[in-house]
Design an enzyme around this catalytic site. Structure first.
Site, PDB file in Angstrom:
ATOM      1  N   LYS A  47      14.641 -16.736  -4.970  1.00  0.00           N
ATOM      2  CA  LYS A  47      14.294 -17.326  -3.656  1.00  0.00           C
ATOM      3  C   LYS A  47      14.102 -18.844  -3.778  1.00  0.00           C
ATOM      4  CE  LYS A  47      12.352 -13.309  -1.521  1.00  0.00           C
ATOM      5  NZ  LYS A  47      11.311 -12.364  -1.825  1.00  0.00           N
ATOM      6  N   GLU A  79      16.550  -8.870 -26.391  1.00  0.00           N
ATOM      7  CA  GLU A  79      16.368  -7.508 -25.841  1.00  0.00           C
ATOM      8  C   GLU A  79      17.074  -7.361 -24.497  1.00  0.00           C
ATOM      9  OE1 GLU A  79      12.809  -8.813 -26.149  1.00  0.00           O
ATOM     10  OE2 GLU A  79      12.679  -8.160 -28.229  1.00  0.00           O
ATOM     11  N   TYR A  80      16.890  -8.383 -23.636  1.00  0.00           N
ATOM     12  CA  TYR A  80      17.515  -8.313 -22.311  1.00  0.00           C
ATOM     13  C   TYR A  80      19.030  -8.328 -22.412  1.00  0.00           C
ATOM     14  CZ  TYR A  80      13.407  -8.421 -19.320  1.00  0.00           C
ATOM     15  OH  TYR A  80      12.261  -8.084 -18.654  1.00  0.00           O
ATOM     16  N   ASP A  88      13.350 -15.621 -16.214  1.00  0.00           N
ATOM     17  CA  ASP A  88      13.197 -14.981 -14.902  1.00  0.00           C
ATOM     18  C   ASP A  88      13.971 -15.788 -13.862  1.00  0.00           C
ATOM     19  OD1 ASP A  88      11.415 -13.029 -15.968  1.00  0.00           O
ATOM     20  OD2 ASP A  88       9.820 -14.520 -15.948  1.00  0.00           O
ATOM     21  N   GLU A 135      11.610 -21.130 -28.552  1.00  0.00           N
ATOM     22  CA  GLU A 135      12.159 -20.314 -27.470  1.00  0.00           C
ATOM     23  C   GLU A 135      11.084 -20.198 -26.405  1.00  0.00           C
ATOM     24  OE1 GLU A 135      14.266 -16.018 -26.382  1.00  0.00           O
ATOM     25  OE2 GLU A 135      12.945 -16.114 -28.122  1.00  0.00           O
ATOM     26  N   GLU A 166       5.317 -17.354 -25.213  1.00  0.00           N
ATOM     27  CA  GLU A 166       5.316 -16.286 -24.212  1.00  0.00           C
ATOM     28  C   GLU A 166       3.981 -16.290 -23.455  1.00  0.00           C
ATOM     29  OE1 GLU A 166       7.390 -13.974 -22.801  1.00  0.00           O
ATOM     30  OE2 GLU A 166       5.585 -13.399 -21.689  1.00  0.00           O
TER      31      GLU A 166
HETATM   32  N1  SAM Z   1      13.815 -13.961 -23.805  1.00  0.00           N
HETATM   33  C1  SAM Z   1      13.569 -12.537 -23.776  1.00  0.00           C
HETATM   34  C2  SAM Z   1      14.877 -11.780 -23.751  1.00  0.00           C
HETATM   35  O1  SAM Z   1      15.919 -12.405 -23.509  1.00  0.00           O
HETATM   36  O2  SAM Z   1      14.884 -10.583 -24.014  1.00  0.00           O
HETATM   37  C3  SAM Z   1      12.689 -12.148 -22.578  1.00  0.00           C
HETATM   38  C4  SAM Z   1      13.289 -12.341 -21.216  1.00  0.00           C
HETATM   39  S1  SAM Z   1      12.144 -11.987 -19.908  1.00  0.00           S
HETATM   40  C5  SAM Z   1      13.152 -11.715 -18.522  1.00  0.00           C
HETATM   41  C6  SAM Z   1      11.472 -13.587 -19.548  1.00  0.00           C
HETATM   42  C7  SAM Z   1      10.176 -13.875 -20.323  1.00  0.00           C
HETATM   43  O3  SAM Z   1       9.761 -15.206 -20.052  1.00  0.00           O
HETATM   44  C8  SAM Z   1       9.033 -12.971 -19.885  1.00  0.00           C
HETATM   45  O4  SAM Z   1       8.474 -12.317 -21.007  1.00  0.00           O
HETATM   46  C9  SAM Z   1       8.049 -13.924 -19.217  1.00  0.00           C
HETATM   47  O5  SAM Z   1       6.693 -13.528 -19.358  1.00  0.00           O
HETATM   48  C10 SAM Z   1       8.353 -15.228 -19.943  1.00  0.00           C
HETATM   49  N2  SAM Z   1       7.968 -16.425 -19.159  1.00  0.00           N
HETATM   50  C11 SAM Z   1       8.305 -16.682 -17.872  1.00  0.00           C
HETATM   51  N3  SAM Z   1       7.753 -17.843 -17.460  1.00  0.00           N
HETATM   52  C12 SAM Z   1       7.069 -18.320 -18.532  1.00  0.00           C
HETATM   53  C13 SAM Z   1       6.263 -19.474 -18.730  1.00  0.00           C
HETATM   54  N4  SAM Z   1       6.064 -20.367 -17.726  1.00  0.00           N
HETATM   55  N5  SAM Z   1       5.698 -19.670 -19.932  1.00  0.00           N
HETATM   56  C14 SAM Z   1       5.883 -18.776 -20.940  1.00  0.00           C
HETATM   57  N6  SAM Z   1       6.617 -17.653 -20.809  1.00  0.00           N
HETATM   58  C15 SAM Z   1       7.207 -17.425 -19.621  1.00  0.00           C
END
Ligand code: SAM
Length: 213
Positions: A122, A192-193, A118, A44, A69
């Site tokens: 933009k 969680e989201y 994320d 993941e 992460e």
């Molecule tokens: N997947 C989880 C959920 O659905 O609850 C977390 C969603 S959160 C909005 C997105 C996560 O992706 C964040 O914790 C962020 O730090 C991580 N993330 C974003 N870009 C990343 C990258 N290039 N490499 C590793 N993690 C990344």
């Protein structure tokens, strides 16, 4: 996503190399040594606090999982979950997904999960989306032929951009739901989201796409 700084996180991570692999580059092409078996490996990317990947590993003991992460202050919660669950088929990596090919060789990974990535709405930030074509190439470079990406989000814009990106890359659309929680899809494991947004009434989008190599 706003990330709260936790100065003690790094130290705690270093104390648990059996869960958060501290030298992942050494296992490139030989992750079976970490798990001590030849089970398929699912990762993941952007695992956050680890609810999804921990539950997946508990539910599917014949699959190995790695949660990836970027932020130590976020992965620390996933680590706490894993310490408690003590699952032999789950590990975590505190690395940036742009570096995936440093840690995984072609054929190391069978499936990639992207959950509530994320959105980077933009246009000038589009290359940061985990479904941008450069990331699709990174996943292809570490996955088995015919590997799949399973993607969920509450963000309609990101979902639409991602479907276009998948299609332009030549991925095959295997499954799509425009309202997962009202669909007949079985066995969904919530992130969680997903819990947070669906409680607020947001609709959840989900798709499965497959590399055609
Ligand atoms: N997947 C989880 C959920 O659905 O609850 C977390 C969603 S959160 C909005 C997105 C996560 O992706 C964040 O914790 C962020 O730090 C991580 N993330 C974003 N870009 C990343 C990258 N290039 N490499 C590793 N993690 C990344």
């Amino acid at each position: 996503m706003r990330v709260r700084h936790k100065p003690w996180a790094k130290e705690k991570i270093e104390q648990h190399p059996q869960y958060i692999v501290s030298n992942p580059e050494e296992y490139k092409g030989k992750w079976h040594e970490v798990f001590n078996n030849d089970q398929p490996l699912h990762i993941e990317v952007g695992t956050g606090k680890g609810q999804f990947i921990t539950e997946m590993a508990r539910t599917n003991p014949t699959i190995n999982y790695i949660g990836i992460e970027l932020y130590d202050s976020v992965i620390i919660t996933a680590l706490e979950r894993l310490i408690e669950a003590d699952l032999p088929n789950l590990r975590l990596l505190n690395v940036n997904a742009v570096d995936l090919p440093k840690y995984f060789a072609k054929n190391d990974v069978d499936q990639v999960y992207l959950n509530f990535s994320d959105p980077w709405p933009k246009y000038r930030h589009r290359k940061r989306r985990l479904t941008y074509k450069d990331f699709l190439k990174l996943y292809e470079d570490i996955m088995c032929d015919g590997g799949e990406i399973h993607f969920k989000t509450d963000n309609q814009g990101l979902f639409e951009h991602s479907l276009i990106s998948f299609s332009e890359y030549g991925l095959l659309l295997k499954y799509i739901s425009l309202d997962l929680h009202k669909s007949d899809y079985e066995g969904n494991i919530m992130t969680e989201y997903e819990e947070k947004f669906s409680e607020k009434g947001s609709r959840i989008y989900r798709c499965e796409v497959k590399y055609q190599n």
